[in-house]
Design a protein around this motif. Structure first.
Motif, mmCIF file in Angstrom:
data_model
loop_
_atom_site.group_PDB
_atom_site.id
_atom_site.type_symbol
_atom_site.label_atom_id
_atom_site.label_comp_id
_atom_site.label_asym_id
_atom_site.label_seq_id
_atom_site.Cartn_x
_atom_site.Cartn_y
_atom_site.Cartn_z
ATOM 1 N N MET A 115 0.844 -1.194 0.000
ATOM 2 C CA MET A 115 0.000 0.000 0.000
ATOM 3 C C MET A 115 0.882 1.246 0.000
ATOM 4 S SD MET A 115 -2.897 1.334 2.757
ATOM 5 C CE MET A 115 -1.964 0.793 4.157
ATOM 6 N N MET A 116 0.539 2.186 -0.879
ATOM 7 C CA MET A 116 1.191 3.489 -0.878
ATOM 8 C C MET A 116 0.121 4.560 -0.742
ATOM 9 S SD MET A 116 4.374 3.538 -3.536
ATOM 10 C CE MET A 116 4.649 5.260 -3.139
ATOM 11 N N PHE A 117 0.510 5.716 -0.256
ATOM 12 C CA PHE A 117 -0.408 6.837 -0.102
ATOM 13 C C PHE A 117 -0.221 7.793 -1.273
ATOM 14 C CE2 PHE A 117 0.929 5.405 4.142
ATOM 15 C CZ PHE A 117 -0.287 4.922 4.601
ATOM 16 N N ARG A 118 -1.339 8.324 -1.787
ATOM 17 C CA ARG A 118 -1.222 9.289 -2.885
ATOM 18 C C ARG A 118 -0.492 10.538 -2.413
ATOM 19 N NH1 ARG A 118 -6.453 7.657 -3.578
ATOM 20 N NH2 ARG A 118 -7.290 9.582 -2.651
ATOM 21 N N ASP A 119 -0.914 11.059 -1.266
ATOM 22 C CA ASP A 119 -0.325 12.266 -0.693
ATOM 23 C C ASP A 119 -0.716 12.315 0.779
ATOM 24 O OD1 ASP A 119 -3.029 12.988 -0.721
ATOM 25 O OD2 ASP A 119 -2.811 14.317 -2.444
ATOM 26 N N ARG A 120 -0.414 13.414 1.453
ATOM 27 C CA ARG A 120 -0.697 13.509 2.884
ATOM 28 C C ARG A 120 -2.201 13.553 3.181
ATOM 29 N NH1 ARG A 120 3.909 16.598 2.008
ATOM 30 N NH2 ARG A 120 5.739 16.064 3.290
ATOM 31 N N ILE A 121 -2.970 14.111 2.263
ATOM 32 C CA ILE A 121 -4.423 14.161 2.466
ATOM 33 C C ILE A 121 -5.009 12.756 2.417
ATOM 34 C CG2 ILE A 121 -6.600 14.905 1.405
ATOM 35 C CD1 ILE A 121 -5.178 17.522 0.661
ATOM 36 N N ASP A 122 -4.599 11.981 1.430
ATOM 37 C CA ASP A 122 -5.039 10.585 1.340
ATOM 38 C C ASP A 122 -4.622 9.813 2.587
ATOM 39 O OD1 ASP A 122 -5.891 8.067 0.124
ATOM 40 O OD2 ASP A 122 -3.759 7.677 -0.236
ATOM 41 N N ALA A 123 -3.381 10.009 3.028
ATOM 42 C CA ALA A 123 -2.887 9.323 4.226
ATOM 43 C C ALA A 123 -3.706 9.708 5.453
ATOM 44 C CB ALA A 123 -1.412 9.652 4.443
ATOM 45 N N GLY A 124 -4.037 11.005 5.578
ATOM 46 C CA GLY A 124 -4.821 11.469 6.716
ATOM 47 C C GLY A 124 -6.212 10.865 6.741
ATOM 48 N N ARG A 125 -6.826 10.745 5.587
ATOM 49 C CA ARG A 125 -8.171 10.162 5.525
ATOM 50 C C ARG A 125 -8.162 8.692 5.914
ATOM 51 N NH1 ARG A 125 -9.931 13.325 -0.055
ATOM 52 N NH2 ARG A 125 -10.365 15.331 0.993
ATOM 53 N N ARG A 126 -7.160 7.970 5.453
ATOM 54 C CA ARG A 126 -7.054 6.549 5.823
ATOM 55 C C ARG A 126 -6.769 6.388 7.312
ATOM 56 N NH1 ARG A 126 -3.836 3.216 1.133
ATOM 57 N NH2 ARG A 126 -4.134 4.684 -0.593
ATOM 58 N N LEU A 127 -5.909 7.240 7.817
ATOM 59 C CA LEU A 127 -5.564 7.167 9.236
ATOM 60 C C LEU A 127 -6.767 7.547 10.099
ATOM 61 C CD1 LEU A 127 -3.188 6.499 11.067
ATOM 62 C CD2 LEU A 127 -2.378 8.853 10.801
#
Length: 215
Positions: A1-13
């Motif tokens: 799994m990779m994150f598109r950007d910090r916004i994507d990472a924040g939503r998943r987290l």
């Protein structure tokens, strides 16, 4: 799994942290990139967003190599590393003084005169965009402990196993979506890991405050 950007990472987290919604947490981002991730978490949990400024203390001639970190009211030094590298007391005093000045400057810029949040008796979710050694996060947690929160949860999209284990000794809980054994650089796990500017941090904090005022 990779994150598109910090916004994507924040939503998943945020999805993984949903269990804390009922505790009415305060979400604190570590600047700069951690604030963007934290903004998504705060929005999803309906929680206030603020910033906890931490500064890394770099080794002589290799400032990206952390020998410690400072946070408001807390200084953390890896004394074993300081001794092994033969780092002088004079150098330590100079770098601590310099980074303390920068810490205060950033607090002023980010908060624009607003006071730091009162975390006493509250659940605090401390967020960064990734965790390598954990030096800055440990200093941040030490700083928070002095303010007597009820619970400290550290959260990051990607963590080194060693960094996560070190934080489990000082935080009440650690939430990491990815803990790759071969973590060399946090940015390798993002498609877009562009540097975050002071202006983006200020915009993120301002947007969160506006949303809570209008809610």
């Amino acid at each position: 799994m990779m994150f598109r950007d910090r916004i994507d990472a924040g939503r998943r987290l945020a999805h993984a942290l949903g269990r804390f919604r009922d505790q009415q947490p305060i979400v604190l981002g570590l600047p700069r990139g951690g604030v963007v991730v934290a903004g998504e978490i705060a929005a999803a949990l309906g929680a206030p967003l603020d910033v906890l400024v931490v500064r890394k203390l770099g080794a002589p001639g290799a400032e990206e190599f952390a020998i410690g970190a400072i946070a408001p009211g807390a200084t953390l030094l890896n004394r074993e590393l300081v001794l092994r590298l033969g780092i002088s007391r004079d150098y330590l005093m100079r770098i601590i003084s310099r980074e303390t000045e920068e810490l205060r400057r950033r607090e002023e810029v980010y908060r624009n005169g607003s006071p730091a949040p009162d975390v006493r008796g509250r659940t605090v979710i401390l967020v960064d965009d990734g965790l390598a050694t954990g030096a800055t996060a440990q200093a941040a947690i030490e700083s928070l402990r002095r303010q007597q929160p009820r619970r400290i949860v550290f959260a990051a999209p990607v963590c080194s196993p060693e960094g996560a284990e070190a934080l489990r000794q000082v935080a009440d809980e650690v939430e990491c979506l990815l803990c790759p054994r071969d973590l060399r650089a946090v940015g390798e796990w993002y498609e877009d890991f562009s540097p975050t500017s002071d202006a983006q941090v200020i915009q993120c904090l301002g947007s969160a405050r506006s949303m809570r005022v209008s809610a």
